[in-house]
Design a protein around this motif. Structure first.
Motif, PDB file in Angstrom:
ATOM      1  N   GLN A 166       0.817  -1.222   0.000  1.00  0.00           N
ATOM      2  CA  GLN A 166       0.000   0.000   0.000  1.00  0.00           C
ATOM      3  C   GLN A 166       0.850   1.272   0.000  1.00  0.00           C
ATOM      4  N   ASP A 167       2.120   1.179   0.383  1.00  0.00           N
ATOM      5  CA  ASP A 167       2.990   2.356   0.362  1.00  0.00           C
ATOM      6  C   ASP A 167       3.271   2.832  -1.059  1.00  0.00           C
ATOM      7  N   GLN A 168       2.978   2.000  -2.052  1.00  0.00           N
ATOM      8  CA  GLN A 168       3.256   2.353  -3.451  1.00  0.00           C
ATOM      9  C   GLN A 168       2.043   2.967  -4.157  1.00  0.00           C
ATOM     10  N   ASN A 169       0.968   3.214  -3.422  1.00  0.00           N
ATOM     11  CA  ASN A 169      -0.279   3.698  -4.037  1.00  0.00           C
ATOM     12  C   ASN A 169      -0.096   4.925  -4.918  1.00  0.00           C
ATOM     13  N   ASP A 170       0.785   5.829  -4.502  1.00  0.00           N
ATOM     14  CA  ASP A 170       0.941   7.097  -5.233  1.00  0.00           C
ATOM     15  C   ASP A 170       1.459   6.895  -6.645  1.00  0.00           C
ATOM     16  N   TYR A 171       2.058   5.753  -6.938  1.00  0.00           N
ATOM     17  CA  TYR A 171       2.713   5.539  -8.235  1.00  0.00           C
ATOM     18  C   TYR A 171       1.950   4.604  -9.165  1.00  0.00           C
ATOM     19  N   ALA A 201       7.754   3.100  -8.689  1.00  0.00           N
ATOM     20  CA  ALA A 201       7.138   2.044  -7.890  1.00  0.00           C
ATOM     21  C   ALA A 201       8.125   0.910  -7.613  1.00  0.00           C
ATOM     22  N   LYS A 202       8.118   0.407  -6.388  1.00  0.00           N
ATOM     23  CA  LYS A 202       8.978  -0.708  -5.998  1.00  0.00           C
ATOM     24  C   LYS A 202       8.093  -1.871  -5.550  1.00  0.00           C
ATOM     25  N   GLY A 203       8.274  -3.001  -6.219  1.00  0.00           N
ATOM     26  CA  GLY A 203       7.407  -4.130  -5.929  1.00  0.00           C
ATOM     27  C   GLY A 203       8.133  -5.452  -5.874  1.00  0.00           C
ATOM     28  N   TRP A 204       7.349  -6.514  -6.011  1.00  0.00           N
ATOM     29  CA  TRP A 204       7.836  -7.886  -5.880  1.00  0.00           C
ATOM     30  C   TRP A 204       7.322  -8.709  -7.047  1.00  0.00           C
ATOM     31  N   GLN A 205       8.026  -9.786  -7.362  1.00  0.00           N
ATOM     32  CA  GLN A 205       7.564 -10.669  -8.429  1.00  0.00           C
ATOM     33  C   GLN A 205       7.932 -12.122  -8.133  1.00  0.00           C
ATOM     34  N   CYS A 206       7.161 -13.031  -8.737  1.00  0.00           N
ATOM     35  CA  CYS A 206       7.499 -14.448  -8.689  1.00  0.00           C
ATOM     36  C   CYS A 206       6.785 -15.144  -9.826  1.00  0.00           C
ATOM     37  N   GLU A 207       7.205 -16.375 -10.090  1.00  0.00           N
ATOM     38  CA  GLU A 207       6.511 -17.253 -11.022  1.00  0.00           C
ATOM     39  C   GLU A 207       6.108 -18.491 -10.245  1.00  0.00           C
ATOM     40  N   LEU A 208       4.815 -18.666 -10.070  1.00  0.00           N
ATOM     41  CA  LEU A 208       4.304 -19.807  -9.295  1.00  0.00           C
ATOM     42  C   LEU A 208       4.159 -21.035 -10.174  1.00  0.00           C
ATOM     43  N   GLN A 209       4.511 -22.201  -9.602  1.00  0.00           N
ATOM     44  CA  GLN A 209       4.324 -23.467 -10.281  1.00  0.00           C
ATOM     45  C   GLN A 209       3.466 -24.383  -9.413  1.00  0.00           C
ATOM     46  N   HIS A 210       3.107 -25.522  -9.976  1.00  0.00           N
ATOM     47  CA  HIS A 210       2.191 -26.446  -9.308  1.00  0.00           C
ATOM     48  C   HIS A 210       2.647 -26.766  -7.881  1.00  0.00           C
ATOM     49  N   GLY A 211       1.728 -26.597  -6.929  1.00  0.00           N
ATOM     50  CA  GLY A 211       1.983 -26.965  -5.544  1.00  0.00           C
ATOM     51  C   GLY A 211       2.632 -25.897  -4.699  1.00  0.00           C
ATOM     52  N   GLU A 212       2.963 -24.744  -5.301  1.00  0.00           N
ATOM     53  CA  GLU A 212       3.607 -23.681  -4.530  1.00  0.00           C
ATOM     54  C   GLU A 212       2.570 -22.742  -3.922  1.00  0.00           C
ATOM     55  N   VAL A 213       2.940 -22.152  -2.788  1.00  0.00           N
ATOM     56  CA  VAL A 213       2.048 -21.267  -2.033  1.00  0.00           C
ATOM     57  C   VAL A 213       2.673 -19.868  -1.983  1.00  0.00           C
ATOM     58  N   LEU A 214       1.906 -18.874  -2.382  1.00  0.00           N
ATOM     59  CA  LEU A 214       2.343 -17.485  -2.272  1.00  0.00           C
ATOM     60  C   LEU A 214       1.594 -16.821  -1.126  1.00  0.00           C
ATOM     61  N   TYR A 215       2.341 -16.254  -0.167  1.00  0.00           N
ATOM     62  CA  TYR A 215       1.717 -15.448   0.881  1.00  0.00           C
ATOM     63  C   TYR A 215       1.745 -13.995   0.448  1.00  0.00           C
ATOM     64  N   MET A 216       0.554 -13.365   0.373  1.00  0.00           N
ATOM     65  CA  MET A 216       0.423 -11.939   0.066  1.00  0.00           C
ATOM     66  C   MET A 216      -0.061 -11.225   1.320  1.00  0.00           C
ATOM     67  N   GLN A 277      -9.256  10.863 -13.070  1.00  0.00           N
ATOM     68  CA  GLN A 277      -8.719  11.238 -11.767  1.00  0.00           C
ATOM     69  C   GLN A 277      -7.526  10.362 -11.358  1.00  0.00           C
ATOM     70  N   ALA A 278      -7.492   9.136 -11.823  1.00  0.00           N
ATOM     71  CA  ALA A 278      -6.343   8.266 -11.529  1.00  0.00           C
ATOM     72  C   ALA A 278      -5.061   8.886 -12.062  1.00  0.00           C
ATOM     73  N   ILE A 279      -5.146   9.502 -13.224  1.00  0.00           N
ATOM     74  CA  ILE A 279      -3.976  10.156 -13.826  1.00  0.00           C
ATOM     75  C   ILE A 279      -3.691  11.471 -13.115  1.00  0.00           C
ATOM     76  N   VAL A 280      -4.718  12.283 -12.917  1.00  0.00           N
ATOM     77  CA  VAL A 280      -4.536  13.599 -12.292  1.00  0.00           C
ATOM     78  C   VAL A 280      -3.945  13.461 -10.890  1.00  0.00           C
ATOM     79  N   ARG A 281      -4.507  12.581 -10.098  1.00  0.00           N
ATOM     80  CA  ARG A 281      -4.054  12.440  -8.702  1.00  0.00           C
ATOM     81  C   ARG A 281      -2.646  11.857  -8.641  1.00  0.00           C
ATOM     82  N   THR A 282      -2.346  10.905  -9.510  1.00  0.00           N
ATOM     83  CA  THR A 282      -0.989  10.342  -9.523  1.00  0.00           C
ATOM     84  C   THR A 282       0.019  11.402  -9.923  1.00  0.00           C
ATOM     85  N   ASN A 283      -0.289  12.192 -10.947  1.00  0.00           N
ATOM     86  CA  ASN A 283       0.624  13.249 -11.377  1.00  0.00           C
ATOM     87  C   ASN A 283       0.828  14.290 -10.280  1.00  0.00           C
ATOM     88  N   ASN A 284      -0.240  14.607  -9.558  1.00  0.00           N
ATOM     89  CA  ASN A 284      -0.121  15.605  -8.478  1.00  0.00           C
ATOM     90  C   ASN A 284       0.765  15.104  -7.332  1.00  0.00           C
TER      91      ASN A 284
END
Length: 286
Positions: A166-171, A201-216, A277-284
């Protein structure tokens, strides 16, 4: 140029105590690779099995068309028998996805194939949800209305996951009074000239395969792209952080109802205003 994404940490397995200490308390994502190897679902769950146990069920389908003011909240774009849908997934690319399909309600026998894991959080046992998608189908970048802690178990094939907290909302070009970002952003290959704030924006990535669990963790934005046909099951635990719990209550009781009211009163004009507004607010903010 690509998004600034770091790989989500991976562990083979993890104890409840280590999960709480290392990932839940700091609210960091993790992929657990071998947590469900002893579930019957690990060996049984694939598209053919789902066709066998649920072939006659009529399933709700969603695609990636833009939100229309006439659409109800989470209203499907089409319906189909599960057997026909699995055949479609296996035979050709399709944008159609199954979204929030309740396992307990629709196919009670599937409960025998898994157990509720003990991660140290109280899971909502009435809400195990299934998600299906065809090759290259994707969800819009969004976060869940209740900002829950989510455990995402993947079956068959591969799935790309991109997360932001949620800290990345502005971007992210968040659309006001909604849970999504601009729908015309391709987060798997973004146009930075059109969406320059994404560079920050700073985020995370992964590639999930069969049987793997992602905690969000609570309230994490997530974009999911099916690299091959497949499906996942999500289990969730209520938001524990007071700020996130408060947002969840606001979203369910106020935001959703206000948005539905404005759609009825202003129609497509409301949707168009929110997108702008998504564009206007992000630019502001950036």
């Amino acid at each position: 140029m690509k998004l600034n994404l770091q790989d989500i940490p991976r562990v083979k397995n993890i104890s409840k105590e280590d999960f709480i200490k290392q990932y839940f308390k700091p609210q960091k994502p993790v992929v657990i690779e071998q947590y469900i190897n002893d579930w019957p679902a690990y060996k049984k769950w694939n598209l053919d099995y789902m066709k066998t146990v649920a072939g006659d069920k009529i399933v709700p389908l969603y695609d990636d068309r833009p939100v229309d003011y006439k659409d109800g909240f989470n209203e499907p774009h089409a319906t189909m028998k599960m057997s026909d849908y699995v055949d479609l997934l296996k035979n050709e690319p399709t944008k159609y996805r199954i979204f929030l399909w309740n396992v307990l309600k629709e196919i009670p026998q599937l409960q025998k194939d898994y157990t509720f894991p003990d991660f140290g959080l109280k899971l909502m046992k009435r809400l195990p949800m299934l998600f299906f998608g065809g090759k290259d189908s994707h969800t819009f970048m969004h976060h869940d209305i209740d900002l829950a802690n989510i455990f995402h178990f993947h079956f068959e094939g591969k799935k790309q996951c991109i997360l932001f907290d949620q800290d990345q909302n502005d971007y992210l070009y968040h659309i006001p009074h909604s849970l999504i970002t601009r729908e015309d952003i391709d987060f798997s290959n973004p146009d930075f000239e059109k969406w320059p704030a994404l560079k920050k924006a700073k985020g995370w990535q992964c590639e999930l395969q069969h049987g793997e669990v992602l905690y969000m963790p609570e309230g994490y934005w997530h974009y999911m792209k099916y690299l091959t046909p497949g499906f996942s099951m999500s289990l969730r635990a209520i938001a524990r952080h007071p700020k996130n719990f408060g947002k969840a209550v606001y979203n369910v009781l106020i935001m959703r109802n206000y948005d539905n009211l404005m759609r009825r009163l202003k129609g497509q004009q409301w949707i168009d205003w929110k997108n702008q507004q998504a564009i206007v607010r992000t630019n502001n903010k950036t």
